[in-house]
Design a protein around this motif. Structure first.
Motif, short mmCIF file in Angstrom:
data_model
loop_
_atom_site.label_atom_id
_atom_site.label_comp_id
_atom_site.label_asym_id
_atom_site.label_seq_id
_atom_site.Cartn_x
_atom_site.Cartn_y
_atom_site.Cartn_z
N ASP A 8 -34.38 -39.63 30.32
CA ASP A 8 -35.48 -39.53 31.28
C ASP A 8 -36.76 -40.11 30.69
OD1 ASP A 8 -33.68 -38.24 32.88
OD2 ASP A 8 -34.67 -36.29 32.85
N LYS A 12 -38.97 -43.20 32.19
CA LYS A 12 -40.40 -43.02 32.50
C LYS A 12 -41.25 -44.02 31.72
CE LYS A 12 -40.41 -38.09 33.62
NZ LYS A 12 -40.92 -36.78 33.21
N LEU A 50 -41.98 -37.72 38.69
CA LEU A 50 -40.61 -38.00 39.12
C LEU A 50 -39.70 -36.82 38.79
CD1 LEU A 50 -40.31 -41.71 37.92
CD2 LEU A 50 -40.45 -40.91 40.28
N SER A 51 -38.92 -36.42 39.76
CA SER A 51 -38.01 -35.30 39.56
C SER A 51 -36.77 -35.75 38.80
CB SER A 51 -37.59 -34.72 40.92
OG SER A 51 -36.74 -35.63 41.59
N ASP A 53 -33.84 -35.55 39.88
CA ASP A 53 -33.01 -36.28 40.86
C ASP A 53 -33.49 -37.72 41.01
OD1 ASP A 53 -31.40 -34.09 41.34
OD2 ASP A 53 -32.46 -33.49 43.16
N ASP A 54 -34.81 -37.92 41.06
CA ASP A 54 -35.36 -39.28 41.13
C ASP A 54 -34.93 -40.09 39.91
OD1 ASP A 54 -36.80 -38.70 43.48
OD2 ASP A 54 -38.59 -38.11 42.37
N ASP A 57 -31.32 -41.04 40.09
CA ASP A 57 -31.13 -42.17 41.01
C ASP A 57 -31.52 -43.49 40.36
OD1 ASP A 57 -30.22 -40.52 43.03
OD2 ASP A 57 -32.14 -40.47 44.10
N ILE A 58 -32.64 -43.49 39.65
CA ILE A 58 -33.11 -44.70 38.98
C ILE A 58 -32.11 -45.09 37.88
CG2 ILE A 58 -34.92 -45.65 37.48
CD1 ILE A 58 -36.88 -43.79 39.10
#
Length: 74
Positions: A8, A12, A50-51, A53-54, A57-58
């Motif tokens: 993550d 980011k 951003l969660s 889940d976001d 998805d990315i």
């Protein structure tokens, strides 16, 4: 495909780096203006919001694109 670990934080960092690059390329002068700083803060806040889940998805989208590129090279 080689196992790629897209954490993550890495996702980011990548997204924010792209936003930073965009702001820096659009500088009207040599120094960041207050408006430029505000834009960067808004982009940073967006990325930080951003969660999971976001981010998942990315991550999935990136890995799918990499797989497609790999398949095209074969």
């Amino acid at each position: 495909m080689t196992k790629i670990n897209l954490s993550d934080d890495l996702i980011k960092d990548f997204i924010y780096s792209m936003y930073r690059k965009e702001v820096l390329l659009n500088l009207k002068g040599v120094v960041l203006t207050e408006e430029d700083r505000n834009t960067l803060h808004e982009k940073r806040d967006f990325v930080n919001s951003l969660s999971t889940d976001d981010l998942a998805d990315i991550r999935s989208w990136i890995l799918n694109k990499l797989k497609l590129l790999e398949d095209q090279q074969k």
